[in-house]
Every structure is written in C-alpha cells, then in structure tokens.
Design an enzyme around this catalytic site. Structure first.
Site, PDB file in Angstrom:
ATOM      1  N   GLU A  92     -44.072 -34.991  75.495  1.00 53.69           N
ATOM      2  CA  GLU A  92     -44.130 -35.316  74.079  1.00 53.69           C
ATOM      3  C   GLU A  92     -43.190 -34.337  73.412  1.00 53.69           C
ATOM      4  OE1 GLU A  92     -47.897 -34.658  71.857  1.00 53.69           O
ATOM      5  OE2 GLU A  92     -46.310 -34.244  70.416  1.00 53.69           O
TER       6      GLU A  92
ATOM      7  N   CYS B 159     -46.876 -31.824  65.547  1.00 55.85           N
ATOM      8  CA  CYS B 159     -45.968 -32.889  65.996  1.00 55.85           C
ATOM      9  C   CYS B 159     -45.997 -34.043  65.015  1.00 55.85           C
ATOM     10  CB  CYS B 159     -46.387 -33.449  67.349  1.00 55.85           C
ATOM     11  SG  CYS B 159     -47.144 -32.277  68.433  1.00 55.85           S
TER      12      CYS B 159
END
Lengths: 520, 520
Positions: free
Chosen positions: B262, B299
């Site tokens: 990720e 994120c």
C-alpha cells in the site's frame, strides 16, 4: 469464406504484411493469407475496448449472460466447418476437436450461469451503528471488472484455450472487454470463432469494442498488446519463455498489471507400492495411453512417474516397453513444436543415468514419436535437466530407493498443475504423508486416474505454484477463474439511490454477507 | 525491560551493529540500543518459518483462532507501558494510541472469528457422475495458506499497521507464518508487541518459527527478507519508492512472489454544488480537522478537494483560511518525514498557478505546520506535480470551471485508496454520473464524511488501483484481507480418509458450494 483480416471492434481490417496458415500434417500452406496485425491495430482495438468498458461492465447479470449464451450459439452454428479448419491447422483428430468445440461452448454457457448466479460479486453489507464510538458507518462491498483483458490463444487447444477459450469466457463473464491475440498456428480457426463472437456482440447491441482479435507471428504484437495502457490484465497459456516475457513487459509498465500465465508443468505421478504390486500391467497400459494422448501436447501430460524400485517396478517398466510400439506416431501441432520435441528428447537421452525404456511407432516427419525413459531417484536428483518441460509424448519413470526418497524429490520439484497418486487402500497410511507435500507443489491432486482431462466445473483448479502458473492464487479453468478479473470496491454511507443495484437494500437474491453472516 | 534484541523463532538474539530509538518530540535518543538484524538473522527466521509452516497451516480453525485471541490478550496485557513507549517513539498523542491499541487487538479477535467462520476456505464440492461421457470425477476445492509471509511495519501506525497489524493478523489467520521487519522509527514498541505474540506462540505449543521480528535501519534488510526463498508473499505499507523497490526484488526472484504494497494516495474529495451552497463553512471546518488529523500522516488524508468555482467555493476557501490558524503544530513521526514534508510544501508552493490559502500554527521544529493551497482545474491539469503524495497536513483545493472538468480530472488521476462525495439530495443526479468514474480510480467511495477513519469490518476495502496499492485486487484492512494469503487446491476422486477435514462428506458447518449451489 475466410477473409484473412483482423477484427478490430467489429471492423475486419486488412494489413500490409501477411503470413500463411499451414496444414499441420502436410506442411502445405492453407488459403487465404492472413494479415499481420500492426501496432495501430493494437492501439485501436485497445482504445475501443476502453471506450466500451464502462457500458459492458455495467450490464445487468441477465444481459451479460444472454451475450455469453449467444456467443456459444454462434460458435455452435459454425458446425463441422470449424472442426475441419481446426483439424487442418492443428493436425488434431476430428473426435478430439468435436469434443473441444463442445467444451468451448459449454464453458461459455457455464459462465453465463455463473454470471447469473451472482456470488462472484462477493457482496457484503455492514450496517451502520451510530451508537458505537466512533460511529460505525454503513459499508457495502462488491467486486467490479478490472478493465480490458488481453488474452493470448494457445496452440494446443485451438478452441478451448484460444479465441473463445477459458480466459476469454471468464474475462467476459467478469465484465471485462477482451482483445485476443490469436495463435498464428490456427489463424483460420481464430477468424471463424472471432466472427461468431463479434456477431453476438452486435446482435446484443453492445459496443463493438467489447471484443477484438488480432493475428500475427511476431513477438512485438504481444508486447504491444501487454504494454497498451488500456489493458488491465493478461491471460496467457503457452511456453515458459513466452510467459516470462509477457510478465516482464507487464511489470515494467507505468502502471503494472497482473498476468495470469499458465506455463510449465511436468505433472508427477506416484505409483504407491501396494497399488503397483496389484496392477503393474494395467497401470502401464493407462500410463502409455495418457502420455501419448493428443501427441502428448497437454499441459497436464504425465511427464514423471515415481515408484519404489523392485520387482513390481520392473514389471511396470516392462509392460510400458511392451505397450509402446502400439502407440502410433501422431501429427504434432506445428513444425516448431515437433522440432523442439526432437531436440528435447535428444537432450534428455544424454543426461547421466537415463535409460530408454522404449519408443512408439515412428509416423511421418510431422509426427511425435512416443519415448519413455527411466532413471534412478539418485540420478534424477543430480540434474535439473530431468525437470525440463517440452511438449510431446515423452515421460520418465523415476525408480526410487524408498518412499522417503519419493517424498524428498516431490518436495524439491518446481510448481505443478497436477500431482497424482495411484494407490490401494493398503497405501493410504503412506499416501496421507505425501498429500501435504503434493499440496505444496500442485494446484490439483488426483487419486487413481491420470492427469490428462481437466473438467470444467466449480471445484476445478487448473493452476498451481510458479512456474506452473505465474500466479498460484488462481485457476484458468472452472468457474473460480472469474475471480482473476475482478477487484473489490466498497461504498461508505452511500445513499440508496446511488448504490449499485446488487447492493441496494432489496437483496438481489444471491449469496450475500450481511453483518458477517452469509445468506443465500 | 526492553532488550534491544531481535526475535528469531522464539530466541532473542543480540547483534554487533546497533541503532538508536529516538523520542519524536525531543529528538533525543531513547534507551536501550537496538541490534541491527543481520542477513543470518533473516535466513534463520525464514528457515524457521518454513519449518513451522506445515504444522501451523494444518491447525484446526479452532486452534488458530485460539492463538490469535491469546496474542490479542497478551498485547492488551502490555497496557499503558505499550502506549507510553509508542507515544515517545512516534510523537502521537495518548488518545490516538489507546485507540490504536484497541484497534490492533480488535483486529486480531475479528480475524479469530473469521478463521472460525470458515467461508475463507472457499469450499466447493462437485460430485462425481459416472454416467456422463466422459465420466465426471468427484472434485473438491479449498484454499490453503501461501506459505511464510514477510510483513513490513509502517511508521504511521506503530500498532495497527505494524508488528501485529492488519497484514500480520490476516497472514496468521490464513495460516501463514510471519516474519516482520519492524519499522526503525518505533523499535521499542515493536519489541514489546513481538514479545507478546511470541508468548502466545509458545503457550499454544506452536513451533517457534510461526513468528519472528527483525529490526534494522538499512534497505538491505528488507531486500534480504523479500529475496529469501522461503518467503511466499509480502505485505507492506509505506512510501511509493519503498514499495516499488520491494516489488522489483520480488519479481526478480527465481520464484517470483506476490507483493501487497500500500503506497500512495491523495484521496480526492468532491464538494457537489448544492451541498457546498448549503454549508461551505461546516464543510471547511470538517475539512481542516480531517487534513490535520494525526499531523496529516494518514494514507487516507484528503489531499485534493474539488469544487466548481463561484461564490460558494470562495466562501469555502475563506472559511478554510479562517479555520487554519487554530490548527496546532503537531509532532511528526520522524525527522525524515518532517523534512520531506517541508520539502514537499516548498515544491508545491512553486508550481504554476498555486496560491496559498493559509497555514496552521507553527509548533516546534519537530512539528508539521498545516498548509492549504488552491489552484484552478486548468492549472492542475497542466502539472502532475499536484498529484505528488507527501505525508503531512497539507491539501489543495481545486476550483474547476464545471462538473465536467471535475469528472475529467478525476478520470485522469492515478489509483487512490478513497474518493469522497459531499452532496445534498439535489446533487444526486449529477453525483450518479461521477460514481462510475470514482469506481475506476478508487477502492472505497465515501459519501458525506471524510476519508480519514478506516473501519475494520467485513465490507471495508482499503486498497485500490496502482499506485494506491500494487495489487488492486485486494484489501489490507477488513476480513477480506485474508484472501491475499491463500491459494486454491483441488482434490480429484480423493478417498474420504485422505481428504482434508473441511472437505469430508460430513460438512464442516460453514459456507460451502455443492454442485454449484451455495449453502450456509
């Protein structure tokens, strides 16, 4: 009737350069000449696919199923003309190709049923809980198509793993537009099947970009296709070197994409001691039949047979030797495959410790002659050359000191599509120790039959660890193959009117998981 | 209490070279010194994982669930000492880390429930049909663990995305042994959590190789881990450059392996016209709170806000400007992140057409100061620099000519973890046109809240197209994450006694698909 043109989003387009189809048995050219697809053809097909993607991906389950069934009907309607063209181009016998046509349309219809069944969407709903700290949102999940898929037709199944083969059927079922690179070994077959699918696209009123088919002989065509920015995934069945090249192209894109490449497998078979004792002769007859089926040009060809050395093993080797001369030479798919087979056999025959058990009948120069070898487990372990896959009717019997050696060798093998145990009840205790070893190396474990023969059904896995495939998390045969071309999206606190239909509150009547509980 | 050692399969091992933990707020070193893991440590941890894999992978669902719950209990038992160490090392506030500890143990317990629930095995049975031509074999399918997984701890969630974070929890749940590379920004926190898991391994009587944790500051440690032949998959949360390096190492192995990285997301938010008209001020307040949460080190930080230019947009910009000075400077995770943030802001400020809306309070030199910019859609489209992710409390308001320009820009964005729509009912018709665009670029679509906040549940997708993740077919948060570490195996005509327990005829009482029909 054949045009020799490429199909770009409903348009049949001619080209400058061309190549010839070849009659596999005679080596003579077959009319017409086929246009080599250009880079512009690739770009146009992929752009059209990208343009069509949103509409095709958003079709209802019923609409997509209808399209798949119509494509199957159109291929069926090609009838014997299709079988005959495929026979000429591939050298495969009529019965095989008639069966393969049935498998191909059956596959499309199975995926139509699967689309309607709906569980592939992985629907999940977690209801909101405003009382929780922090408040729990409403979350809903479904899987959507990845985007346009490039499919590479395989030479060894001109119908079932080619233009309308498993990769195409599962990608279309997932809602992905498809651009096929047809295999140059059967361009006429490819054109006929592509025409059938294109008619189904048009009659269903779908955008023409849903399906394109490009033919050509150069590596650059496949490279351009995989590198096209509109392509979101790749399906491939073929050689290890071909698969690895595509994987590299896909990884080096600005946006890397997944490649599902089925590449190399030699499919170990273990003859357990009690079973071998009981029926060495029957096993040998079935073995020879399996290894020579379709001139050995199956990904699941039994390339390695393991047994514990002794009288029963010798009897098996003898019976194999006796059965081999009755194996007729069979026309191989292409001159290239035939010559690679000849070279492969020659290289195998030079390895230390190998002994030739026997050979089949010779046949014409286009044929593959069956060859079976034997080697001790000790010698086998010394040379990775015994694990090289090459297409054709050859196999190696590995005579081991004991079952521990069998287990050790199995554990050291590369990834495989299949692994097989022949056993009697008296073998079950020892076989139970081998099962975890086989699970680690193979996608499918078979008891008491031969690996050639891959059923198209829900519980089939035609996959396995690298290099059997590039992605052991998947299968290329059976309904689970649809998963390869999907990705999950979740929707948080979305108003009912904006939710995709399957996630609205009135459940669509398929498998769904609500607050963690599955319901059908 | 802390030893500064690495955990290799139950053994705490010292090293030659060492590095210091740092107090994020003061920049002062924290005792003790930590051993840099060596290549030998990596090799030993991975070998032990491979040795433990068969036993751990074969545990019953109840046994594996018990282990996960005990690990959660052991982490809970670390209590405030864990929170305090994590506070010093990360500079994150107490409330946040208390919450994160709850999330971490909650995640392990959710996966324990998930293991017991059993649907993750994807059980399928197709019964034999000897009457069919050719006879249909009995086929049964289940998913098995991929093998040992390398997990890279992230700096921004020292608990929930670190040693016992989502990747570790889902890999262990799938039956994969885990070797963690702890993030050097919080080595003490990592050691404490690793100790807790190790105790659970030992008390459950599992082989010690089930879990190892290695700390270090060099890139070569991660490289060695990904290249170790025993490792079967990688979980990573971190920077784009870090993720891409691991992907390259994984692809260049003799046996390539999947990497779930990720990496990079700027999380576009669209303020639809009617909603903006109704509540520009409220939206601005919530926006500023979301972009500065955790010093913007999420994120899912809202890095881009789109609106149609006009009075309401100006009001939103003004209200944002007014709210910013109340945002306190917050300590950033590391000096490196703080300095990258300063550089990122400076680079952003130099792009053509960008205007600074306002800034937050300054804080100490370890702090990140909130910065909000504005730019027209036209200028945004001219420079990819507006899409660069860098960690910290900054965001850009993009003022577009109309919703078509918003849609065009959204469609051109790189892959994202989230995409958000703020809308009133009057916006629904226009919003419906944007949803398909957002589905193409993001893993999660959010209505009327802000993207920071990721619920750990069944329908969560924390994933998305490249470069949000390296594999958009998966999620790293929520129970669906277990799928990443599994692969299917099918069993053909296997005698009942040799079938794995979940596939025997007396159904295990979880979701199973028999002859195509799902039953719960």
């Amino acid at each position: 009737m054949l045009t020799g043109k490429n199909l770009i989003a409903g348009e049949w387009r001619d080209g400058n350069a061309s190549f010839e189809a070849v009659d596999a048995a005679s080596g003579e050219p077959l009319a017409p000449e086929f246009a080599e697809a250009t880079k512009q053809d690739v770009a146009d097909a992929c752009s059209a696919a990208a343009e069509a993607q949103n509409k095709f991906g958003a079709l209802s389950q019923a609409e997509r199923a209808k399209f798949l069934r119509l494509a199957a009907d159109k291929i069926d309607a090609l009838g014997e003309a299709l079988t005959e063209r495929a026979m000429s181009e591939s050298g495969l016998p009529q019965a095989r190709l008639t069966g393969e046509r049935g498998r191909t349309v059956g596959q499309l219809r199975l995926f139509a049923d699967e689309v309607e069944e709906g569980a592939w969407q992985s629907l999940r709903i977690d209801h909101a809980d405003p009382e929780r700290t922090p408040p729990k949102p409403d979350l809903r999940l479904r899987k959507i198509p990845l985007g346009p898929v490039a499919v590479f037709g395989a030479s060894n199944f001109p119908l079932a793993f080619s233009v309308a083969g498993g990769d195409t059927a599962s990608a279309l079922a997932a809602g992905c537009c498809v651009v096929v690179k047809g295999h140059p070994a059967h361009p006429g077959t490819s054109e006929m099947v592509a025409g059938a699918i294109s008619e189904a696209v048009s009659e269903c009123g779908l955008p023409a970009g849903v399906f394109s088919m490009l033919s050509g002989t150069g590596y650059d065509l496949g490279e351009a296709l995989v590198k096209d920015p509109h392509i979101a995934a790749v399906g491939f069945t073929g050689s290890r070197s071909g698969g690895l090249a595509l994987i590299e192209h896909a990884a080096n894109r600005e946006v890397p994409i997944p490649v599902y490449a089925e590449m190399s497998s030699i499919n170990p078979v273990v003859l357990m001691p009690a079973r071998l004792q009981e029926g060495a002769k029957d096993l040998a007859a079935a073995y020879v039949a399996s290894l020579s089926l379709g001139a050995g040009q199956f990904c699941t060809n039994p390339g390695l047979v393991f047994c514990v050395d002794g009288d029963a093993a010798s009897q098996f080797v003898e019976a194999t030797r006796d059965a081999l001369p009755d194996v007729a030479g069979q026309t191989m798919l292409t001159k290239g495959i035939q010559s690679a087979y000849s070279k492969g056999i020659a290289a195998l025959g030079r390895l230390t410790g190998v002994e030739l058990v026997g050979v089949g009948a010779e046949g014409s120069s286009a044929c593959g002659q069956a060859h079976v070898y034997t080697v001790t487990g000790e010698d086998f372990r010394k040379d990775k050359g015994f694990q090289e896959e090459f297409f054709g009717p050859s196999s190696i019997i590995v005579r081991c000191a004991d079952l521990d050696e069998v287990a050790n060798i199995l554990a050291s093998l590369e990834g495989q599509l299949t692994a097989t145990l022949h056993m009697s009840e008296a073998d079950h205790t020892e076989a139970a120790k081998l099962v975890p070893v086989l699970e680690q190396i193979a996608g499918r474990i078979i008891a008491n039959s031969w690996p050639t023969g891959v059923d198209v059904t829900h519980a089939m896995v035609h996959g396995g660890p690298f290099p059997a495939t590039s992605d052991g998390r998947s299968t290329s045969v059976g309904t689970l193959a649809i998963e390869r071309f999907l990705r999950p999206v979740s929707y948080q606190d979305m108003p009912e009117s904006l939710l995709p239909t399957p996630l609205k509150n009135d459940n669509p009547g398929c498998l769904i998981r609500v607050n963690g509980k599955h319901r059908v």
